[in-house]
Each structure stands twice: as structure tokens, then as C-alpha cells.
Enzyme design. Structure first.
Site, PDB file in Angstrom:
ATOM      1  N   LEU A 151       0.876  -1.159   0.000  1.00 59.10           N
ATOM      2  CA  LEU A 151       0.000   0.000   0.000  1.00 59.10           C
ATOM      3  C   LEU A 151       0.915   1.211   0.000  1.00 59.10           C
ATOM      4  CD1 LEU A 151      -3.016   0.801   0.093  1.00 59.10           C
ATOM      5  CD2 LEU A 151      -2.850   0.813   2.589  1.00 59.10           C
ATOM      6  N   ASP A 152       0.658   2.160  -0.886  1.00 58.94           N
ATOM      7  CA  ASP A 152       1.560   3.292  -1.059  1.00 58.94           C
ATOM      8  C   ASP A 152       1.802   4.037   0.255  1.00 58.94           C
ATOM      9  OD1 ASP A 152       1.791   2.813  -3.783  1.00 58.94           O
ATOM     10  OD2 ASP A 152       0.181   4.206  -4.310  1.00 58.94           O
ATOM     11  N   TYR A 153       2.966   4.639   0.342  1.00 63.20           N
ATOM     12  CA  TYR A 153       3.373   5.440   1.498  1.00 63.20           C
ATOM     13  C   TYR A 153       2.327   6.492   1.848  1.00 63.20           C
ATOM     14  CZ  TYR A 153       6.475   8.678   4.108  1.00 63.20           C
ATOM     15  OH  TYR A 153       7.051   9.502   5.040  1.00 63.20           O
ATOM     16  N   SER A 192      -0.907   6.399   1.108  1.00 59.99           N
ATOM     17  CA  SER A 192      -2.256   5.842   1.189  1.00 59.99           C
ATOM     18  C   SER A 192      -2.452   5.210   2.566  1.00 59.99           C
ATOM     19  CB  SER A 192      -2.475   4.791   0.098  1.00 59.99           C
ATOM     20  OG  SER A 192      -2.372   5.387  -1.186  1.00 59.99           O
TER      21      SER A 192
END
Length: 199
Positions: free
Chosen positions: A41-43, A45
């Protein structure tokens, strides 16, 4: 039997346990040894991240061939019209090719707390919440899709992966479940809930 950990990853935290640049990592919110994230999961997000020490289970969850649907709540700048939402439902063409059709609907306020730090919001421009379900997982796909239709993503929260949901977890909290079969779609049983709040 396998154990899977459902974690609400906070904003601006890496989906890994170490970092040589001093950024926040999972080690600050979950202290179970030997587990790894099944996917990322993106930094920037927030939301559901699944972790386990079962390599076969990680592969099953992460492998795109198993098509685990991922559901997101997305706060966008502006108010998308039906034509824009229909474009997402049909699939849009990004630089790396056309996307699969997405399920999308408008949300009222989803009842999530404010983000820290707050989202960037321009004066006089309203924001809207969408619920978006994808059956693929390209890099920063949700953000690129909403930008493509002219409504940039301001906040992104993943609320479900396949049968697992974020329900009841605040940022930095987690719970574990015991799986009684090797595949996520089969019977599983929740274990005693253990949580730890990210500070």
C-alpha cells in the site's frame, strides 16, 4: 492452519519493517516476528494491509491470477458527474494500457476521522468521496484513474481485500484471524483481537 494479520496502515508509513531514510515503518505499529506484507500500500495511502508468515498464503493473496478484489474509499477534488464515473466503469486507458472495468459509486461522508496532516484542499472547490473496487493492482492505479477523468485523488483508504475488511480498526491498529484452510475464500475464524494504536 495459518494466521493472518489485518492492519490499518497509517498515512505516510511504508509497507515494510525497515527503512534507511528514517521514514515510519510497520515496526512502529505491529511487533509480531517473522511476518511480511501480502502486497503493498503506497506510502501516502491508508487502510487495510494483510500480513502473515505463510509464504503460500502471501503468494495466493498477491498473485493477480487470483483476482482478489480491492475496495477503496477515495476522496477526490471536485464532484464527478455520471459521464466521468461511467468512464471508470468501462475502463480508462493509462500510459501502461487500458484498465479493467471498475465498480464505482458515489459515497456520502464515509465517517472516517480527519487525516493528519489534513488533505490539501483549494478554497472554493468542493471534494467528493467515491467507493472504487478494482480487480487488478497496478502502481498508483487509483490515483492515476481519477486524475485521468479530471478529479485528482486527495485521500485514499483501502477498506477491503477479497473477504477481509478494515471494519473497526483505527490507524495503527491490527487484529489477527486464524485460517482453517489454505485459501482465503474458504472458512476462517477470527481470533482474539489484539490492537495497538499508532502514535
Amino acid at each position: 492452519m495459518s494466521t493472518i494479520y489485518l492492519l490499518h496502515k497509517p498515512y505516510r508509513m511504508l509497507s515494510q519493517f525497515t527503512d534507511d531514510q528514517g521514514r515510519d515503518t510497520l515496526a512502529q505499529v505491529i511487533d509480531v516476528p517473522g511476518i511480511y506484507a501480502a502486497g503493498r500500500l503506497d506510502y501516502d495511502s491508508e487502510g487495510l494491509l494483510l500480513l502473515t508468515d505463510d509464504g503460500a498464503l502471501i503468494h495466493h493473496i498477491s498473485d493477480p491470477r487470483h483476482k482478489q478484489p480491492k475496495k477503496y474509499w477515495v476522496q477526490v477534488e471536485g464532484q464527478p458527474d455520471k459521464e466521468s464515473l461511467d468512464a471508470l466503469r468501462q475502463g480508462v486507458t493509462l500510459k501502461d494500457g487500458p484498465t479493467r472495468p471498475a465498480q464505482v459509486r458515489m459515497l456520502g461522508s464515509p465517517g472516517v476521522g480527519p487525516r493528519q496532516p489534513p488533505i490539501r484542499q483549494r478554497q472554493g472547490i468542493a471534494t467528493s468521496w467515491l467507493e472504487l473496487t478494482l480487480h487488478e493492482g497496478r502502481n498508483r492505479q487509483v490515483r492515476r484513474m481519477t486524475a485521468h477523468i479530471g478529479f485528482p485523488t486527495l485521500r485514499l483508504i483501502r477498506v477491503a481485500i477479497g473477504p477481509w475488511r478494515l471494519d473497526g480498526l483505527s490507524p495503527g491498529e491490527w487484529r489477527s484471524e486464524t485460517l482453517h484452510a489454505p485459501r482465503p475464500a474458504n472458512r476462517r475464524q477470527a481470533s482474539t483481537r489484539r490492537t495497538r494504536r499508532h502514535r
